[in-house]
Write an enzyme that holds these catalytic residues in place. Structure first.
Site, PDB file in Angstrom:
ATOM      1  N   ARG A 123       0.854  -1.180   0.000  1.00 42.91           N
ATOM      2  CA  ARG A 123       0.000   0.000   0.000  1.00 42.91           C
ATOM      3  C   ARG A 123       0.899   1.241   0.000  1.00 42.91           C
ATOM      4  O   ARG A 123       1.625   1.469   0.960  1.00 42.91           O
ATOM      5  CB  ARG A 123      -0.904  -0.017   1.244  1.00 42.91           C
ATOM      6  CG  ARG A 123      -1.736   1.215   1.379  1.00 42.91           C
ATOM      7  CD  ARG A 123      -2.684   1.192   2.575  1.00 42.91           C
ATOM      8  NE  ARG A 123      -3.234   2.513   2.692  1.00 42.91           N
ATOM      9  CZ  ARG A 123      -3.170   3.289   3.770  1.00 42.91           C
ATOM     10  NH1 ARG A 123      -2.628   2.848   4.899  1.00 42.91           N
ATOM     11  NH2 ARG A 123      -3.664   4.505   3.749  1.00 42.91           N
ATOM     12  N   HIS A 167      -2.662  11.039   1.127  1.00 49.21           N
ATOM     13  CA  HIS A 167      -2.114  10.760   2.455  1.00 49.21           C
ATOM     14  C   HIS A 167      -1.469  12.054   2.973  1.00 49.21           C
ATOM     15  O   HIS A 167      -0.273  12.124   3.206  1.00 49.21           O
ATOM     16  CB  HIS A 167      -1.119   9.597   2.391  1.00 49.21           C
ATOM     17  CG  HIS A 167      -0.904   8.900   3.706  1.00 49.21           C
ATOM     18  ND1 HIS A 167      -1.097   7.542   3.892  1.00 49.21           N
ATOM     19  CD2 HIS A 167      -0.507   9.372   4.919  1.00 49.21           C
ATOM     20  CE1 HIS A 167      -0.821   7.210   5.148  1.00 49.21           C
ATOM     21  NE2 HIS A 167      -0.454   8.312   5.791  1.00 49.21           N
ATOM     22  N   GLU A 213      -6.996   8.451   6.737  1.00 48.22           N
ATOM     23  CA  GLU A 213      -7.141   9.015   8.087  1.00 48.22           C
ATOM     24  C   GLU A 213      -7.743  10.404   8.094  1.00 48.22           C
ATOM     25  O   GLU A 213      -7.051  11.409   8.297  1.00 48.22           O
ATOM     26  CB  GLU A 213      -5.799   9.009   8.833  1.00 48.22           C
ATOM     27  CG  GLU A 213      -5.345   7.619   9.200  1.00 48.22           C
ATOM     28  CD  GLU A 213      -4.464   7.570  10.438  1.00 48.22           C
ATOM     29  OE1 GLU A 213      -4.059   8.617  10.947  1.00 48.22           O
ATOM     30  OE2 GLU A 213      -4.181   6.449  10.898  1.00 48.22           O
ATOM     31  N   ASN A 341      -7.452   1.850   9.694  1.00 48.65           N
ATOM     32  CA  ASN A 341      -6.142   1.888  10.347  1.00 48.65           C
ATOM     33  C   ASN A 341      -6.408   1.663  11.831  1.00 48.65           C
ATOM     34  O   ASN A 341      -7.143   2.440  12.447  1.00 48.65           O
ATOM     35  CB  ASN A 341      -5.490   3.253  10.175  1.00 48.65           C
ATOM     36  CG  ASN A 341      -5.123   3.551   8.726  1.00 48.65           C
ATOM     37  OD1 ASN A 341      -5.275   2.699   7.848  1.00 48.65           O
ATOM     38  ND2 ASN A 341      -4.630   4.749   8.470  1.00 48.65           N
ATOM     39  N   TYR A 343      -4.781   1.034  15.584  1.00 48.43           N
ATOM     40  CA  TYR A 343      -3.608   1.025  16.459  1.00 48.43           C
ATOM     41  C   TYR A 343      -3.973   0.815  17.921  1.00 48.43           C
ATOM     42  O   TYR A 343      -3.175   0.320  18.693  1.00 48.43           O
ATOM     43  CB  TYR A 343      -2.849   2.352  16.334  1.00 48.43           C
ATOM     44  CG  TYR A 343      -2.109   2.506  15.020  1.00 48.43           C
ATOM     45  CD1 TYR A 343      -0.793   2.077  14.899  1.00 48.43           C
ATOM     46  CD2 TYR A 343      -2.718   3.058  13.905  1.00 48.43           C
ATOM     47  CE1 TYR A 343      -0.096   2.209  13.705  1.00 48.43           C
ATOM     48  CE2 TYR A 343      -2.039   3.194  12.702  1.00 48.43           C
ATOM     49  CZ  TYR A 343      -0.725   2.770  12.605  1.00 48.43           C
ATOM     50  OH  TYR A 343      -0.046   2.893  11.419  1.00 48.43           O
ATOM     51  N   GLU A 402      -3.713  -0.272   8.157  1.00 46.24           N
ATOM     52  CA  GLU A 402      -2.492   0.025   8.923  1.00 46.24           C
ATOM     53  C   GLU A 402      -2.605  -0.596  10.299  1.00 46.24           C
ATOM     54  O   GLU A 402      -3.677  -0.548  10.928  1.00 46.24           O
ATOM     55  CB  GLU A 402      -2.309   1.541   9.150  1.00 46.24           C
ATOM     56  CG  GLU A 402      -1.736   2.272   7.984  1.00 46.24           C
ATOM     57  CD  GLU A 402      -1.478   3.746   8.291  1.00 46.24           C
ATOM     58  OE1 GLU A 402      -1.122   4.073   9.451  1.00 46.24           O
ATOM     59  OE2 GLU A 402      -1.643   4.560   7.369  1.00 46.24           O
TER      60      GLU A 402
HETATM   61  C1  NOJ Z   1      -1.203   6.720  10.670  1.00 42.50           C
HETATM   62  C2  NOJ Z   1      -0.749   7.414   9.430  1.00 42.50           C
HETATM   63  O1  NOJ Z   1      -1.566   7.087   8.351  1.00 42.50           O
HETATM   64  C3  NOJ Z   1       0.700   7.201   9.118  1.00 42.50           C
HETATM   65  O2  NOJ Z   1       1.070   8.153   8.206  1.00 42.50           O
HETATM   66  C4  NOJ Z   1       1.527   7.258  10.408  1.00 42.50           C
HETATM   67  O3  NOJ Z   1       2.876   7.239  10.161  1.00 42.50           O
HETATM   68  C5  NOJ Z   1       1.111   6.088  11.263  1.00 42.50           C
HETATM   69  N1  NOJ Z   1      -0.284   6.210  11.596  1.00 42.50           N
HETATM   70  C6  NOJ Z   1       1.893   5.954  12.572  1.00 42.50           C
HETATM   71  O4  NOJ Z   1       1.667   7.042  13.374  1.00 42.50           O
END
Ligand code: NOJ
Length: 496
Positions: A123, A167, A213, A341, A343, A402
């Site tokens: 990606r 992005h 995002e 994404n 995390y 992500e």
């Molecule tokens: C989300 C973002 O899309 C990416 O650009 C960033 O580096 C990562 N998270 C880690 O923070």
């Protein structure tokens, strides 16, 4: 930091297998491809339990400004990140993406890195100011050529390209002329650019993410002033920025579908705000669903449902954005998949006897974090995020666009990077993703952020998210321990 590794990068790539990461033989038992008969038997018994669905996609992800460098080459225009990163004090150590990983020139090596870890997909994002030096109008063919070269190289190596069209590197000219995402002119310009790129590459690229995002490039960029362009606008303006961003997504989607006859799969890559039931009872799960829908009301929810929730509009009152029914229809153009994404569990939640039906619980003071201060360790989000997306909106397919973690990643005297924290992170998060796929939640693939260390926005190069270590002086790429782990999983499609 100087690389003390005596082996060159090329030596690593030539060596194949576990030796590729230059680990002492003793540490490789169990990682090696050659297993004893007993180990084989044990593995096969466990395989079916820990197997991911057939054809599951294992990929890595990056974004243009974070890896490409070459900001002044081949007619590339200026983006808001070029401008912002040059303002003293905005980025840690005043780092910029001017050189980054120099992927613009080293993409062939990087495709080999992907291949060496059995990544079947990549990606990447297209830099808008590279393709249109002035955001719209006359395209810059040399800029697009870079992506043509990259795509061809990926395909020649059996890696499926997944393109993100935005992005965060907005052409500066749109910021200057219209206030960037404050204006619907930017949404229109995005659609024009997205259609152009799609027309040119859709003979080879079949998977697209419109924008990446939304919360980051709207609220964090125009409301909290943390990311470029670093503005702190009042609530009404921020609500409008959000609306214009989802409008760009809808307009882009429609324009992309109009310019190509080939079948494309188009979705978003959104950092969904996930409310995780801290105790997994049925009533708390229902509460998590309600909370997640509301917490995403201005972004993912409106893209999926074509309307703003009553709570969202009521809470904004006179600060609600200007929008039309026509726009809402466009914003909710059906998607081929939802990309998220993921995390962390942004919020924990419990059922509550109140109007909303839920209570959001803050993380405890001592809740553990990974190296990034925002990164609360919460592996269960990789189960709950796709499950809640499925239950709320029932998309055909879901991608984890992500997931990964930052770390300090210091080189040992032997030139090794034993990122045990990242291996621990991946193992625990993937255990939860496996739980999701095992229950039939239609997660089609997982993209690890990131292939290699890169420009981490306001944190500059001070924090490392890569599977491969970047020596920013020599630009040498060195595998850490984690790519060995990723490779084992991707090769066999089994969680070990
Ligand atoms: C989300 C973002 O899309 C990416 O650009 C960033 O580096 C990562 N998270 C880690 O923070």
């Amino acid at each position: 930091m100087e690389s003390k590794n005596k082996n060159s990068r090329r030596d690593f790539l030539k060596i194949g297998g576990s030796a590729a990461i230059g680990l002492p033989a003793m540490q490789l038992i169990g990682c090696n491809n050659q297993v004893t008969a007993l180990e084989k038997k044990e593995l096969s018994q466990n395989d079916s339990i820990r197997k991911f669905p057939d054809n599951f996609i294992w990929g890595t992800a990056t974004a243009a400004y974070q890896v490409e460098g070459a900001v002044n080459e081949d007619g590339r225009g200026v983006s808001i990140w070029d401008t912002y990163s040059k303002i003293p004090g905005k980025i840690k150590n005043n780092d910029t993406g001017d050189v980054a990983c120099d992927m613009y020139h080293r993409y062939k090596e990087d495709v080999q890195l992907m291949k060496s870890i059995h990544a079947g997909a990549y990606r990447f994002s297209v830099s808008w100011p590279r393709v249109f030096s002035n955001a719209t109008g006359t395209p810059n063919p040399k800029g697009l050529d870079f992506y043509n070269r990259l795509i061809d190289e990926l395909l020649a190596n059996g890696i499926t390209p997944y393109a993100t069209l935005y992005h965060w590197d907005l052409p500066q000219i749109l910021q200057d002329k219209y206030g960037g995402w404050q204006s619907k002119e930017t949404s229109k310009a995005f659609a024009e650019y997205a259609a152009y790129v799609t027309e040119k590459i859709s003979d080879r690229v079949k998977h697209y993410f419109t924008l990446n995002e939304f919360y980051s490039f709207t609220d964090l960029s125009y409301g909290l002033g943390q990311l470029a362009p670093g503005l702190k606008l009042p609530q009404k303006a921020v609500a409008q920025v959000r609306h214009n961003a989802v409008l760009a997504h809808g307009m882009g989607l429609q324009a992309m579908r109009q310019v190509t006859k080939s079948t494309l799969e188009i979705g978003v890559a959104e950092n969904i705000v996930t409310a995780v039931p801290i105790i997994e009872t049925q009533e708390n799960i229902e509460a998590a669903k309600k909370a997640t829908r509301e917490l995403n009301a201005g972004l993912l929810t409106v893209m999926m449902e074509g309307k703003y929730t009553d709570n969202y509009l009521n809470s904004l009152g006179p600060d609600a954005p200007d929008f039309t029914e026509e726009e809402l229809k466009l914003i909710a153009e059906p998607l081929d998949f939802v990309g998220i994404n993921v995390y962390l569990a942004n919020k924990y939640v419990l059922a509550a006897n109140n109007e909303t039906g839920y209570e959001l619980i803050s993380h405890a003071k001592n809740h553990p974090t990974m190296a990034s201060p925002w990164h609360l360790v919460s592996p269960e989000c990789l189960y709950w995020a796709p499950r809640l997306v499925k239950e709320l909106w029932n998309p055909k397919e879901i991608y984890i666009t992500e997931n990964g973690c930052g770390a300090t990643d210091e080189l040992s005297d032997e030139g090794q990077i034993m990122d045990t924290d990242r291996v621990m992170f991946i193992k625990n998060y993937l255990t939860q993703l496996h739980r999701a796929t095992n229950e039939g939640i239609p997660v089609k693939g997982y993209f690890h952020w990131s292939l290699m260390d890169n420009f981490e926005w306001i944190f500059g190069y001070g924090i490392r998210f890569g599977l491969f270590y970047m020596d920013y002086k020599t630009l040498e790429r060195t595998p850490k321990l984690s790519p060995e782990y990723f490779k084992t999983i991707a090769r066999d499609n089994i969680l070990v």
